[in-house]
Design an enzyme around this catalytic site. Sequence first.
Site, mmCIF file in Angstrom:
data_model
loop_
_atom_site.group_PDB
_atom_site.id
_atom_site.type_symbol
_atom_site.label_atom_id
_atom_site.label_comp_id
_atom_site.label_asym_id
_atom_site.label_seq_id
_atom_site.Cartn_x
_atom_site.Cartn_y
_atom_site.Cartn_z
ATOM 1 N N GLU A 51 0.897 -1.226 -0.011
ATOM 2 C CA GLU A 51 -0.078 0.117 0.040
ATOM 3 C C GLU A 51 0.630 1.325 0.094
ATOM 4 O O GLU A 51 0.429 2.132 -0.668
ATOM 5 C CB GLU A 51 -1.130 0.054 1.167
ATOM 6 C CG GLU A 51 -1.933 -1.086 1.015
ATOM 7 C CD GLU A 51 -2.893 -0.659 0.000
ATOM 8 O OE1 GLU A 51 -3.079 0.377 -0.680
ATOM 9 O OE2 GLU A 51 -3.592 -1.753 -0.636
ATOM 10 N N TYR A 134 -6.169 6.386 4.664
ATOM 11 C CA TYR A 134 -6.182 5.286 3.585
ATOM 12 C C TYR A 134 -5.345 4.256 4.038
ATOM 13 O O TYR A 134 -6.007 2.935 3.954
ATOM 14 C CB TYR A 134 -5.774 5.913 2.178
ATOM 15 C CG TYR A 134 -5.848 4.805 1.302
ATOM 16 C CD1 TYR A 134 -6.853 4.111 0.563
ATOM 17 C CD2 TYR A 134 -4.495 4.063 0.948
ATOM 18 C CE1 TYR A 134 -6.651 3.059 -0.199
ATOM 19 C CE2 TYR A 134 -4.244 3.122 0.223
ATOM 20 C CZ TYR A 134 -5.376 2.519 -0.400
ATOM 21 O OH TYR A 134 -5.345 1.510 -1.067
ATOM 22 N N ASP A 152 -9.130 5.830 -1.490
ATOM 23 C CA ASP A 152 -7.998 6.257 -2.364
ATOM 24 C C ASP A 152 -8.584 7.289 -3.544
ATOM 25 O O ASP A 152 -9.761 7.285 -3.667
ATOM 26 C CB ASP A 152 -6.881 5.214 -2.771
ATOM 27 C CG ASP A 152 -7.412 4.495 -3.852
ATOM 28 O OD1 ASP A 152 -8.492 4.397 -4.202
ATOM 29 O OD2 ASP A 152 -6.669 3.517 -4.068
#
Length: 374
Positions: A51, A134, A152
């Site tokens: 991520e 996020y 996102d």
Amino acid sequence: MSEYILKSLLNPESCDVGVGFAVALLAWYDLNARNLPWRDQPSPYRVWVSEIMLQQTRVDTVIPYFNRLIDAFPDVAALASANDEQLYKCWEGLGYYSRVRNMKKAAIIICERYGGIFPNSYDRLLSLPGFGAYTAGAVASIAFNEAVPAVDGNVLRVFSRLYADRTDIGTPAMKRAIEKQVISLLPPARAGDFNQALMDLGATVCLPNGNALCEICPVQSFCKGSQEGIVSELPVIAAKSPRKMETKTVFIIIYKDRVALRKRSASGLLASLWEFPNCDGILDNEDALNMLAKLGIHTKKVEPLPCAKHVFTHIEWKMNGFLTYAQSICANESMHWASADEIRHYYTLPSAFRAYTDVALKVLGSANETSTQG
Ligand code: SF4
């Protein structure tokens, strides 16, 4: 579960999209989920690394970087004790180096405060360096199936179209509104899958720039934007303020089959990375020779190199460059002299200097060939 999310669940806003949305989306995801290396074993560490890498970077670019970093630093303890030069070298070319610096800081905290065990809640993750809403949502939902959103840019685009909402997706209010919409739809039993399904939908079907594939979209029947024929007008994104322009002159200084490098300061843009000596402004040949003399480089001639530019988020560099072969050098502690091999395997040079790195490697390569043949 965070207080914020509890409040959202206790006060759900009216939801035009409806419960069938999650069923349709997950049925599609079960058949069409992208095959990504971090999905094979979705440990918190692997999800986190992926991520962070995926922020500002495309999936196909990330995959080789992900595999390389996981090979070199297979767990959070290895990352916490990583040698900085080796870590930055793994990241070389991905840019936004503050991401990897924060990852190491977070890994140290996880080892010191949590005994090397990844914190398993959104709120605890959010307190770590480099974790925003996020990233905390993605790790908490994918690795621990906590029912939290992970919103996102892809998800903002999908939801602005689903709800035909013309609010600027760059505003915090719009982001909060979409987080609430995601929470209202999120099935607690499959929170991680739901968030990943939204990511995949945005990345492969609900594409940006007029390329949305509505005709094959699994949630088209729920989509107001598609029904109203305004998909190409969404999302609304306010114009960004123009980037600050900066000019630089970069020196490729060759001395005894090595090239001069120096380390950037420990804070600010490209902190602690290596660079070729450079200065602000676009210098001509005469000014370049004067600047080299100030750096303690004795040379009679400079060869102009092609101009280059590099675009950062808020700044753009326009660079010219000079190549010179030093006849002698004054001792200068800040100057390091690197071989071609060391540039390839040890020193991390930001991609801002890529054009000049290529020149340096070419020149050092030819010099080595000449000395080997000689
Ligand atoms: Fe996106 Fe079109 Fe699907 Fe709506 S129908 S979510 S605009 S791809």
